[in-house]
Design a protein around this motif. Structure first.
Motif, PDB file in Angstrom:
ATOM      1  N   LEU A   8      57.038  -6.168 -17.531  1.00  0.00           N
ATOM      2  CA  LEU A   8      58.048  -7.208 -17.767  1.00  0.00           C
ATOM      3  C   LEU A   8      59.127  -6.630 -18.661  1.00  0.00           C
ATOM      4  N   LYS A   9      60.381  -6.821 -18.255  1.00  0.00           N
ATOM      5  CA  LYS A   9      61.494  -6.306 -19.071  1.00  0.00           C
ATOM      6  C   LYS A   9      62.520  -7.415 -19.295  1.00  0.00           C
ATOM      7  N   ASN A  10      62.803  -7.657 -20.567  1.00  0.00           N
ATOM      8  CA  ASN A  10      63.800  -8.664 -20.968  1.00  0.00           C
ATOM      9  C   ASN A  10      63.594 -10.005 -20.272  1.00  0.00           C
ATOM     10  N   VAL A  11      62.332 -10.409 -20.180  1.00  0.00           N
ATOM     11  CA  VAL A  11      61.999 -11.637 -19.452  1.00  0.00           C
ATOM     12  C   VAL A  11      62.103 -12.847 -20.379  1.00  0.00           C
ATOM     13  N   THR A  12      62.755 -13.890 -19.881  1.00  0.00           N
ATOM     14  CA  THR A  12      62.724 -15.192 -20.552  1.00  0.00           C
ATOM     15  C   THR A  12      62.100 -16.185 -19.585  1.00  0.00           C
ATOM     16  N   ILE A  13      61.126 -16.946 -20.072  1.00  0.00           N
ATOM     17  CA  ILE A  13      60.416 -17.916 -19.233  1.00  0.00           C
ATOM     18  C   ILE A  13      60.925 -19.319 -19.569  1.00  0.00           C
ATOM     19  N   TYR A  14      61.333 -20.005 -18.516  1.00  0.00           N
ATOM     20  CA  TYR A  14      61.838 -21.371 -18.670  1.00  0.00           C
ATOM     21  C   TYR A  14      60.889 -22.352 -17.995  1.00  0.00           C
ATOM     22  N   GLN A  15      60.847 -23.558 -18.546  1.00  0.00           N
ATOM     23  CA  GLN A  15      60.206 -24.653 -17.848  1.00  0.00           C
ATOM     24  C   GLN A  15      61.153 -25.835 -17.949  1.00  0.00           C
ATOM     25  N   GLU A  16      61.623 -26.293 -16.773  1.00  0.00           N
ATOM     26  CA  GLU A  16      62.618 -27.386 -16.725  1.00  0.00           C
ATOM     27  C   GLU A  16      63.796 -27.095 -17.663  1.00  0.00           C
ATOM     28  N   ASN A  17      64.365 -25.900 -17.495  1.00  0.00           N
ATOM     29  CA  ASN A  17      65.550 -25.457 -18.255  1.00  0.00           C
ATOM     30  C   ASN A  17      65.335 -25.282 -19.751  1.00  0.00           C
ATOM     31  N   LYS A  18      64.106 -25.418 -20.198  1.00  0.00           N
ATOM     32  CA  LYS A  18      63.817 -25.223 -21.622  1.00  0.00           C
ATOM     33  C   LYS A  18      63.212 -23.831 -21.788  1.00  0.00           C
ATOM     34  N   VAL A  19      63.714 -23.094 -22.784  1.00  0.00           N
ATOM     35  CA  VAL A  19      63.163 -21.756 -23.031  1.00  0.00           C
ATOM     36  C   VAL A  19      61.773 -21.898 -23.641  1.00  0.00           C
ATOM     37  N   ILE A  20      60.799 -21.286 -22.976  1.00  0.00           N
ATOM     38  CA  ILE A  20      59.423 -21.319 -23.491  1.00  0.00           C
ATOM     39  C   ILE A  20      59.132 -20.027 -24.260  1.00  0.00           C
ATOM     40  N   LEU A  21      59.431 -18.899 -23.638  1.00  0.00           N
ATOM     41  CA  LEU A  21      59.251 -17.587 -24.280  1.00  0.00           C
ATOM     42  C   LEU A  21      60.456 -16.729 -23.928  1.00  0.00           C
ATOM     43  N   SER A  22      61.007 -16.015 -24.899  1.00  0.00           N
ATOM     44  CA  SER A  22      62.196 -15.217 -24.591  1.00  0.00           C
ATOM     45  C   SER A  22      62.004 -13.744 -24.933  1.00  0.00           C
ATOM     46  N   GLN A  23      62.753 -12.923 -24.225  1.00  0.00           N
ATOM     47  CA  GLN A  23      62.807 -11.471 -24.471  1.00  0.00           C
ATOM     48  C   GLN A  23      61.423 -10.821 -24.481  1.00  0.00           C
ATOM     49  N   ILE A  24      60.698 -11.036 -23.408  1.00  0.00           N
ATOM     50  CA  ILE A  24      59.366 -10.412 -23.303  1.00  0.00           C
ATOM     51  C   ILE A  24      59.522  -9.024 -22.695  1.00  0.00           C
ATOM     52  N   ASN A  25      58.986  -8.038 -23.372  1.00  0.00           N
ATOM     53  CA  ASN A  25      58.907  -6.672 -22.832  1.00  0.00           C
ATOM     54  C   ASN A  25      57.448  -6.240 -22.933  1.00  0.00           C
ATOM     55  N   LEU A  26      56.862  -5.967 -21.793  1.00  0.00           N
ATOM     56  CA  LEU A  26      55.425  -5.713 -21.787  1.00  0.00           C
ATOM     57  C   LEU A  26      55.059  -4.794 -20.635  1.00  0.00           C
ATOM     58  N   GLU A  27      54.163  -3.864 -20.919  1.00  0.00           N
ATOM     59  CA  GLU A  27      53.614  -3.021 -19.863  1.00  0.00           C
ATOM     60  C   GLU A  27      52.091  -3.024 -20.010  1.00  0.00           C
ATOM     61  N   VAL A  28      51.412  -3.333 -18.918  1.00  0.00           N
ATOM     62  CA  VAL A  28      49.945  -3.340 -18.928  1.00  0.00           C
ATOM     63  C   VAL A  28      49.463  -2.310 -17.917  1.00  0.00           C
ATOM     64  N   LYS A  29      48.628  -1.412 -18.390  1.00  0.00           N
ATOM     65  CA  LYS A  29      48.106  -0.332 -17.538  1.00  0.00           C
ATOM     66  C   LYS A  29      46.776  -0.739 -16.910  1.00  0.00           C
ATOM     67  N   GLU A  30      46.481  -0.067 -15.834  1.00  0.00           N
ATOM     68  CA  GLU A  30      45.211  -0.271 -15.144  1.00  0.00           C
ATOM     69  C   GLU A  30      44.048  -0.055 -16.117  1.00  0.00           C
ATOM     70  N   GLY A  31      43.090  -0.995 -16.111  1.00  0.00           N
ATOM     71  CA  GLY A  31      41.897  -0.850 -16.948  1.00  0.00           C
ATOM     72  C   GLY A  31      42.021  -1.407 -18.353  1.00  0.00           C
ATOM     73  N   GLU A  32      43.189  -1.967 -18.700  1.00  0.00           N
ATOM     74  CA  GLU A  32      43.346  -2.559 -20.042  1.00  0.00           C
ATOM     75  C   GLU A  32      42.690  -3.938 -20.112  1.00  0.00           C
ATOM     76  N   PHE A  33      42.350  -4.348 -21.330  1.00  0.00           N
ATOM     77  CA  PHE A  33      41.901  -5.723 -21.596  1.00  0.00           C
ATOM     78  C   PHE A  33      42.869  -6.280 -22.629  1.00  0.00           C
ATOM     79  N   LEU A  34      43.538  -7.361 -22.284  1.00  0.00           N
ATOM     80  CA  LEU A  34      44.608  -7.874 -23.138  1.00  0.00           C
ATOM     81  C   LEU A  34      44.398  -9.361 -23.397  1.00  0.00           C
ATOM     82  N   TYR A  35      44.425  -9.727 -24.678  1.00  0.00           N
ATOM     83  CA  TYR A  35      44.387 -11.148 -25.029  1.00  0.00           C
ATOM     84  C   TYR A  35      45.812 -11.667 -25.211  1.00  0.00           C
ATOM     85  N   ILE A  36      46.023 -12.925 -24.783  1.00  0.00           N
ATOM     86  CA  ILE A  36      47.245 -13.651 -25.113  1.00  0.00           C
ATOM     87  C   ILE A  36      46.790 -14.825 -25.969  1.00  0.00           C
TER      88      ILE A  36
END
Length: 227
Positions: A8-36
């Motif tokens: 994900l590069k420079n991602v902003t997530i909207y729900q009904e035009n409302k910003v939920i999360l902004s400026q997400i930059n993330l790389e997940v490699k094969e075999g990783e375990f990631l908590y959110i």
């Protein structure tokens, strides 16, 4: 070199035009375990929904298991979801069918036709989550933890590249939560990438791994303190 499963590069997530999360930059490699992690309402579920095509990605660029999230068409979503196994908080089992029939339903819906191959696959995934011998039980005959393990087994049916688990222990007591998480960890140790949203901090202490936190409309990596 491990392959990138999610980018994900420079991602902003909207729900009904409302910003939920902004400026997400993330790389997940094969075999990783990631908590959110993050409190309720901070965007964990919106983040997960974006990854499996339930919320459209309208700002930034995103690739997941070879699919471009920005150009994702309605017709692509079933194919995307064959490469992603999704585990929900509320199990989402068909209550009027046995465990075996729940599994067959998914396999038929995703194009399997060979009866013996389907049965072999079902037996294999149930064994992987430690539930050999319960194929003919109905969901109501199983404990919450067993139902969630069935849901994990179902997510493994099409041998996905990535497992997305959205609050998979949210309805379970602490001991059962730990059992379910150890199943996910074992699957991860066998090479599957797992991204898990949770607000259960006790699990993070017990099974530490790379952790991202949703807070104040952003998502950032947190360094876990070792006890």
């Amino acid at each position: 070199m491990s392959e990138t499963v999610l980018s994900l590069k420079n991602v902003t997530i909207y729900q009904e035009n409302k910003v939920i999360l902004s400026q997400i930059n993330l790389e997940v490699k094969e075999g990783e375990f990631l908590y959110i992690i993050g409190k309720t309402g901070t965007g964990k579920s919106s983040f997960m929904k974006t990854l499996y095509g339930d919320l459209p990605l309208t700002e930034g660029t995103g690739n997941i298991v070879g699919y471009n999230l920005v150009n994702l068409k309605e017709d692509d979503i079933p194919f995307l979801r064959r490469k992603i196994g999704i585990v929900f908080q509320d199990f989402q089992l068909l209550l009027d069918r046995s465990v075996n029939q729940n599994m067959l339903f998914v396999l038929k819906a995703t194009g399997w036709t060979d009866k013996q191959a389907m049965q072999n696959k079902i037996d294999d995934v149930l064994e992987r989550v430690g539930l050999k011998g319960i194929a003919n039980k109905m969901p109501h005959q199983l404990s919450g933890g067993e139902q969630q393990r069935v849901a994990i087994a179902r997510a493994l049916l099409n041998d996905p590249e990535l497992i997305l688990a959205d609050e998979p222990t949210g309805n379970l007591d602490p001991q059962t939560s730990a059992e379910v998480l150890s199943v996910l960890k074992k699957i991860n140790e066998n090479g599957k990438t797992v991204i898990m949203a949770t607000h259960d901090y006790a699990l993070l202490m017990k099974f530490p791994s790379k952790t991202l936190k949703c807070e104040d409309n952003t998502i950032f990596e947190v360094v876990q303190k070792t006890v």
